[in-house]
Design an enzyme around this catalytic site. Structure first.
Site, mmCIF file in Angstrom:
data_model
loop_
_atom_site.group_PDB
_atom_site.id
_atom_site.type_symbol
_atom_site.label_atom_id
_atom_site.label_comp_id
_atom_site.label_asym_id
_atom_site.label_seq_id
_atom_site.Cartn_x
_atom_site.Cartn_y
_atom_site.Cartn_z
ATOM 1 N N SER A 145 0.847 -1.194 0.000
ATOM 2 C CA SER A 145 0.000 0.000 0.000
ATOM 3 C C SER A 145 0.875 1.233 0.000
ATOM 4 O O SER A 145 2.068 1.188 0.307
ATOM 5 C CB SER A 145 -0.939 0.006 1.203
ATOM 6 O OG SER A 145 -0.204 0.099 2.409
ATOM 7 N N GLY A 146 0.272 2.350 -0.341
ATOM 8 C CA GLY A 146 0.948 3.634 -0.368
ATOM 9 C C GLY A 146 -0.078 4.705 -0.635
ATOM 10 O O GLY A 146 -1.283 4.441 -0.658
ATOM 11 N N SER A 147 0.392 5.930 -0.874
ATOM 12 C CA SER A 147 -0.550 7.010 -1.133
ATOM 13 C C SER A 147 -1.305 6.801 -2.439
ATOM 14 O O SER A 147 -2.400 7.322 -2.619
ATOM 15 C CB SER A 147 0.187 8.344 -1.174
ATOM 16 O OG SER A 147 1.140 8.348 -2.226
ATOM 17 N N TYR A 148 -0.720 6.011 -3.358
ATOM 18 C CA TYR A 148 -1.385 5.734 -4.636
ATOM 19 C C TYR A 148 -2.623 4.863 -4.451
ATOM 20 O O TYR A 148 -3.558 4.896 -5.255
ATOM 21 C CB TYR A 148 -0.422 5.026 -5.595
ATOM 22 C CG TYR A 148 -0.038 3.634 -5.129
ATOM 23 C CD1 TYR A 148 -0.772 2.528 -5.519
ATOM 24 C CD2 TYR A 148 1.032 3.437 -4.263
ATOM 25 C CE1 TYR A 148 -0.452 1.259 -5.059
ATOM 26 C CE2 TYR A 148 1.360 2.187 -3.802
ATOM 27 C CZ TYR A 148 0.621 1.107 -4.208
ATOM 28 O OH TYR A 148 0.929 -0.148 -3.744
ATOM 29 N N GLY A 149 -2.630 4.021 -3.414
ATOM 30 C CA GLY A 149 -3.695 3.060 -3.206
ATOM 31 C C GLY A 149 -3.148 1.804 -2.575
ATOM 32 O O GLY A 149 -2.351 1.868 -1.635
ATOM 33 N N VAL B 185 -2.362 -2.794 -3.218
ATOM 34 C CA VAL B 185 -2.346 -4.013 -4.019
ATOM 35 C C VAL B 185 -2.874 -5.124 -3.127
ATOM 36 O O VAL B 185 -2.329 -5.369 -2.042
ATOM 37 C CB VAL B 185 -0.931 -4.345 -4.534
ATOM 38 C CG1 VAL B 185 -0.955 -5.636 -5.347
ATOM 39 C CG2 VAL B 185 -0.385 -3.202 -5.375
ATOM 40 N N ASP C 46 10.606 3.664 -14.874
ATOM 41 C CA ASP C 46 10.592 3.372 -13.439
ATOM 42 C C ASP C 46 11.272 2.037 -13.148
ATOM 43 O O ASP C 46 10.790 1.247 -12.340
ATOM 44 C CB ASP C 46 9.146 3.360 -12.934
ATOM 45 C CG ASP C 46 9.035 3.584 -11.426
ATOM 46 O OD1 ASP C 46 10.059 3.928 -10.802
ATOM 47 O OD2 ASP C 46 7.938 3.417 -10.878
#
Length: 411
Positions: A142-146, A148, A255
């Site tokens: 998880s992260g600020s993007y959303g 998995v 990336d």
């Protein structure tokens, strides 16, 4: 030795702020070669910024080496499967325009193909809440993007990995772009397969992807300890092939990093390049990045103000070479590729000298053949940088890597 890579390291989408910091899940924005503002902060270069009208992706061939994760029905969730349409390329070779076109026309055709796919997906994308179709088994990252998630379809079948992107951080077109590019490159054995599942909830965009059961390359590395040479070479060969596939279709990944290489076994017999959210068409403009990562090439780190450069495969090649250095040593060669960084400045002086005598301290444990390979991949002049497939010329030669960071045993 260079800046050490702390461990143990976790699943994908992490951010590496600098030497000595963790490669685990980043609570901040998802980043590429520098700190960004998440996958939805910018539109895909070269694509009309006006929102498309709606979309439903076609089912692409999974190609050789398809993933182990079942996806259920090949459809946009909630709709009947589409028949394969005439997209202008053979699904066995996605992004390959029909006919013999000039290189400039091929790049334009690829953009048109992606626009057409995005428009179709935008039109057909259905809104459903996650719990209507899936049971969440566990969070993979998880992260600020959303986040998995590993999920189980409620109508049966194999578990499915779902990538959920928060709408407040992700523009609709950015989601459409990432999913369509991911499907288009899924035919290659060394690119993570996007499953034919895509939908939106009230708060997230979501799409399915195959499960990489071991995690990412960070799982295998320990600080200051590289991987065994055989594993490094397996990773090098497969990632070079994935990048060659992308670059041959005028795509720049943008990336390439340890976190975005996913593992299907701990011996690295099967690895895949993942996360195509920052993938762009070659020639797309890119401006300065506020906080470059160690993977960013010097020509990108030196941009200031309104300066831009055109995205080119050489940017991926530089990041690929930094990744290989990490696999060989368990360290980054520098924190950032600028003259203010002592590790980079020592390397830059060595490159300018053009001799193999005074090897920089951080590079001393790498054998002559691997040093020669890395010097070619890390040419300071982007136009002289070798292509990723250059590594195949060196696979039969000893690299002098004495790492032992990987764990053997059960996969």
């Amino acid at each position: 030795m260079g800046p050490a890579i702390p461990g143990p390291l976790q699943l994908s989408h992490s951010h590496i702020p600098g030497p000595g910091s963790s490669l685990g899940m980043d609570p901040g924005p998802r980043t590429g070669m520098g700190t960004g503002t998440g996958p939805g902060a910018t539109q895909a270069p070269g694509i009309n910024a006006e929102p498309a009208a709606g979309i439903g992706p076609e089912t692409l061939s999974h190609g050789p080496g398809g993933g182990s994760c079942g996806a259920g029905s090949p459809q946009v969730w909630g709709r009947e499967p589409h028949k394969r349409p005439p997209w202008g390329w053979d699904p066995q070779s996605p992004m390959e325009p029909c006919g013999e076109e000039e290189e400039e026309e091929e790049e334009e055709d690829n953009e048109e193909i992606l626009e057409r796919l995005m428009a179709r997906l935008d039109r057909d994308l259905r809104q459903r809440e996650l719990e209507e179709g899936f049971t969440v088994l566990r969070e993979l990252g998880s992260g600020s993007y959303g986040s998995v998630l590993l999920t189980q379809p409620r109508d049966g079948g194999s578990p499915v990995v779902l990538k959920l992107l928060r709408k407040e951080r992700t523009a609709r077109r950015a989601f459409l772009w990432e999913y369509c590019v991911s499907q288009c490159v899924s035919a290659h054995a060394a690119c993570l397969r996007a499953l034919p599942i895509a939908f939106e909830t009230s708060t997230h965009f979501a799409f399915g992807q195959e499960l990489a059961p071991v995690g990412d390359l960070c799982e295998l590395l320990r600080p200051g300890q590289g991987l065994p040479e055989a594993q490094v070479k397996l990773c090098a060969a497969q990632l070079a092939a994935a990048l060659d596939f992308l670059h041959g279709r005028a795509l720049v990944h943008g990336d390439v990093k340890l976190d975005n290489v996913l593992l299907f076994d701990r011996q690295c017999r099967r690895v895949k390049l993942a996360d195509f959210g920052l993938t762009r068409l070659q020639g797309s403009p890119m401006g300065p990045i506020p906080s470059p990562l160690p993977y960013a090439p010097p020509e990108l780190c030196s941009l200031r103000g309104s300066q831009t450069l055109e995205l080119d495969p050489s940017l991926d090649v530089w990041a690929f070479a930094v990744l290989l250095f990490c696999l060989c040593t368990g360290c980054f060669p520098w924190a950032v590729a600028t003259e203010t960084d002592p590790g980079y400045e020592e390397f830059r002086a060595w490159q300018h000298r053009g001799d193999a005598g005074a090897v920089p301290a951080a590079w001393g444990e790498i054998g002559a053949a691997a040093l020669g390979m890395l010097r070619r991949l890390l040419s300071l002049d982007p136009d002289r940088r070798s292509p990723a497939m250059e590594v195949h010329k060196y696979l039969e030669l000893p690299w002098g890597v004495q790492g032992g960071g990987a764990e053997s045993g059960a996969e």
